[in-house]
Design an enzyme around this catalytic site. Structure first.
Site, PDB file in Angstrom:
ATOM      1  N   HIS A 211       0.827  -1.246  -0.209  1.00  0.00           N
ATOM      2  CA  HIS A 211       0.131   0.006   0.038  1.00  0.00           C
ATOM      3  C   HIS A 211       0.832   1.229  -0.039  1.00  0.00           C
ATOM      4  O   HIS A 211       1.972   1.233   0.481  1.00  0.00           O
ATOM      5  CB  HIS A 211      -1.020   0.138   1.072  1.00  0.00           C
ATOM      6  CG  HIS A 211      -0.621  -0.102   2.389  1.00  0.00           C
ATOM      7  ND1 HIS A 211      -0.173   1.177   3.254  1.00  0.00           N
ATOM      8  CD2 HIS A 211      -0.122  -0.860   3.416  1.00  0.00           C
ATOM      9  CE1 HIS A 211       0.352   0.870   4.447  1.00  0.00           C
ATOM     10  NE2 HIS A 211       0.110  -0.550   4.507  1.00  0.00           N
TER      11      HIS A 211
ATOM     12  N   ASP B 163      -0.154   4.408   1.051  1.00  0.00           N
ATOM     13  CA  ASP B 163      -0.459   5.359   2.073  1.00  0.00           C
ATOM     14  C   ASP B 163       0.269   5.050   3.235  1.00  0.00           C
ATOM     15  O   ASP B 163       0.625   3.720   3.482  1.00  0.00           O
ATOM     16  CB  ASP B 163      -2.028   5.489   2.222  1.00  0.00           C
ATOM     17  CG  ASP B 163      -2.399   4.138   2.780  1.00  0.00           C
ATOM     18  OD1 ASP B 163      -2.334   3.235   2.218  1.00  0.00           O
ATOM     19  OD2 ASP B 163      -3.323   4.184   3.670  1.00  0.00           O
TER      20      ASP B 163
ATOM     21  N   ASP C 281       6.323   0.080   6.551  1.00  0.00           N
ATOM     22  CA  ASP C 281       4.698  -0.036   6.286  1.00  0.00           C
ATOM     23  C   ASP C 281       4.413   1.034   5.565  1.00  0.00           C
ATOM     24  O   ASP C 281       3.759   2.159   6.093  1.00  0.00           O
ATOM     25  CB  ASP C 281       3.996  -0.076   7.816  1.00  0.00           C
ATOM     26  CG  ASP C 281       2.450  -0.323   7.824  1.00  0.00           C
ATOM     27  OD1 ASP C 281       1.932  -0.700   6.700  1.00  0.00           O
ATOM     28  OD2 ASP C 281       1.842   0.185   8.640  1.00  0.00           O
TER      29      ASP C 281
ATOM     30  N   GLU D  81      -5.067   2.026   2.781  1.00  0.00           N
ATOM     31  CA  GLU D  81      -5.229   0.751   3.667  1.00  0.00           C
ATOM     32  C   GLU D  81      -5.155   1.157   5.041  1.00  0.00           C
ATOM     33  O   GLU D  81      -5.858   0.265   5.808  1.00  0.00           O
ATOM     34  CB  GLU D  81      -3.885  -0.087   3.520  1.00  0.00           C
ATOM     35  CG  GLU D  81      -3.640  -1.286   4.005  1.00  0.00           C
ATOM     36  CD  GLU D  81      -3.388  -1.455   5.686  1.00  0.00           C
ATOM     37  OE1 GLU D  81      -3.427  -2.466   6.272  1.00  0.00           O
ATOM     38  OE2 GLU D  81      -2.855  -0.576   5.965  1.00  0.00           O
TER      39      GLU D  81
ATOM     40  N   ASP E 213       0.451 -10.181   0.930  1.00  0.00           N
ATOM     41  CA  ASP E 213       0.503  -8.999   1.417  1.00  0.00           C
ATOM     42  C   ASP E 213       1.360  -8.375   2.360  1.00  0.00           C
ATOM     43  O   ASP E 213       2.172  -9.843   2.907  1.00  0.00           O
ATOM     44  CB  ASP E 213      -1.085  -8.634   1.775  1.00  0.00           C
ATOM     45  CG  ASP E 213      -1.232  -6.960   1.852  1.00  0.00           C
ATOM     46  OD1 ASP E 213      -0.260  -6.450   1.447  1.00  0.00           O
ATOM     47  OD2 ASP E 213      -2.164  -6.642   2.323  1.00  0.00           O
TER      48      ASP E 213
END
Ligand SMILES: [Zn+2]
Length: 448
Positions: free
Chosen positions: A78, A80, A111, A145, A171
């Site tokens: 992701h 964001d 992350d 996300e 993922d």
């Protein structure tokens, strides 16, 4: 050389503050535009040769045609990040992308921009070698996300529309975790095979309210307080889900001698082991059961006014085996107060268990990990946090959550907190891992 190249790419992306927000008006859309433009600059072959479908505002779904289509694979990440608390004592700027003592610092390094760059760089390198994957490969990068996962949901709809049933989905989630278990020396490469379901309830009690000088017994505030107390005294029953028993069994040979018999016989001694985990603290207790936390509270707005309405927000994390209906029934039964209204604010079931025992896709992940991280113990586990991949469980039986990066305890704790950073060498090794995974698809489809 190529090592510097990929590190510079991650630095550039970390410097673009793509913070997501539940309120679309609060989102800096220009930052997301910049990020997509930067990705296009960084990965020209990927953008040239893969088919791109834009989903939601800034979500990306790439399709890389393989030599065969029967077992398509989805690699996820992701774009964001969560916001940065300005008062948090970051040692290096949160959006600086500085490299200090072999670590790359900044929000999103772990992350989850590390995964995004890792996947894209692996694909770009393979394209440079004119490599064609054995099977179709899809890349799905969400842009929300951390708040809703709307983009991932739309990516799933797009795949459904095209009749794509992924063989497996990978993922973020697990990692090559160092220092995860007290007394266990080797790192543990944990692959999430299910994740808890996040569900929120709002309890509301109504009453007459009035002046604080003439209080009546059992007003709304007192009833809400009693409900919270009753819930606290009645935790959900604990048990050891199968992946946790498997994790204990695999860790046993590396655990302190005194713990080996208990962990090594996790199947037989599950009740005893469960009690030990509950006793060891909130973190390990959360591995054994659905949890409930009273979070938001509201009552009277003024010191001298009795509330005519009091509320409590409950955040539940439902363990595989329990269900939304089951936890609501537990809450209703436990509070024993028919005057309290229970509203379901959000409801998410735990993700179904992905296969790991003798499963070809899981074995491919495990073998790729074992080859690149030979010191690590590989194991399935239950993820406590939620990822975008949960939306894929509707179209895919095998949804795995693993980021191929070594992470220390301090690094894991920095996720969603401050001082987030990734080891430069660890990042580079993770990029190689993604490449090896894609190359490994090849093997699997060669005639036996
Ligand atoms: Zn994430």
């Amino acid at each position: 050389m190529s090592q510097d190249r990929v590190v510079a790419k991650l630095q550039a992306l970390v410097r673009i503050a793509t913070v997501s927000d539940r309120d679309p008006a609060q989102v800096d859309r220009a930052a997301f535009d910049d990020l997509l433009a930067e990705l296009e600059r960084q990965f020209p072959l990927l953008h040239d040769r893969l088919e791109l479908t834009r989903v939601a505002t800034h979500g990306l779904l790439f399709h890389w045609s393989g030599r065969a289509q029967e077992r398509p694979v989805v690699l996820m990440g992701h774009l964001d990040v969560v916001p940065v608390d300005d008062t948090a004592p970051w040692r290096h700027p949160a959006f600086g992308g500085d490299i200090v003592d072999g670590e790359l610092w900044g929000r999103g390094t772990l992350d989850d921009k590390g995964c995004v760059v890792g996947i894209c760089e692996a694909v770009e390198r393979l394209l440079e070698q004119d490599f064609t994957p054995a099977q179709d490969v899809w890349l799905s990068f969400g842009c929300d996300e951390e708040v809703s996962g709307g983009a991932a949901r739309m990516a799933v709809e797009e795949l459904e529309r095209r009749g794509v049933r992924p063989w497996f989905v990978l993922d973020e989630g697990g990692a090559v975790a160092h220092g995860a278990f007290p007394g266990v020396k080797p790192p543990v490469a944990v692959i999430g095979v299910t994740e808890k379901g996040v569900t929120s309830l709002l309890l509301t009690a109504q009453g007459r309210g009035g002046h604080a000088s003439t209080p009546a017994r059992n007003g709304p505030t007192a009833r809400i307080a009693r409900a919270i107390n009753r819930l606290e005294k009645a935790p959900f029953p604990s048990s050891l889900p199968a992946p946790t028993r498997e994790l204990m069994t695999r860790l046993a040979p590396h655990a302190p001698v005194a713990l080996r018999p208990l962990m090594g016989n996790a199947e037989r001694l599950a009740p005893l082991l469960t009690r030990a985990l509950v006793a060891a603290g909130p973190e390990s207790a959360a591995m054994t059961r659905t949890t409930l936390a009273a979070t938001t509270l509201s009552g009277s707005p003024a010191l001298n006014v009795i509330a005519s309405r009091a509320t409590a927000g409950l955040n539940l994390r439902i363990l595989v085996g329990d269900s939304v209906d089951g936890v609501i029934a537990h809450v209703r039964k436990t509070i024993r107060d028919k005057t309290i209204d229970i509203e379901v604010v959000e409801a998410n079931e735990p993700s179904p268990l992905s296969p790991y025992d003798g499963d070809e896709a899981f074995d491919l992940l495990a073998a790729t990990i074992a080859a690149d991280f030979p010191d690590a113990v590989v194991s399935p586990y239950v993820m406590m946090a939620a990822t975008d991949s949960r939306f894929f469980t509707g179209i895919c039986e095998r949804v795995y959550r693993f980021a191929p990066f070594r992470m220390s305890k301090a690094q894991r704790e920095a996720i969603h907190s401050y001082d987030e950073r990734i080891g430069v060498d660890d990042f580079v090794a993770g990029v190689d891992w993604y490449q090896h995974l894609i190359e490994g698809l090849d093997h699997r489809t060669e005639p036996a």
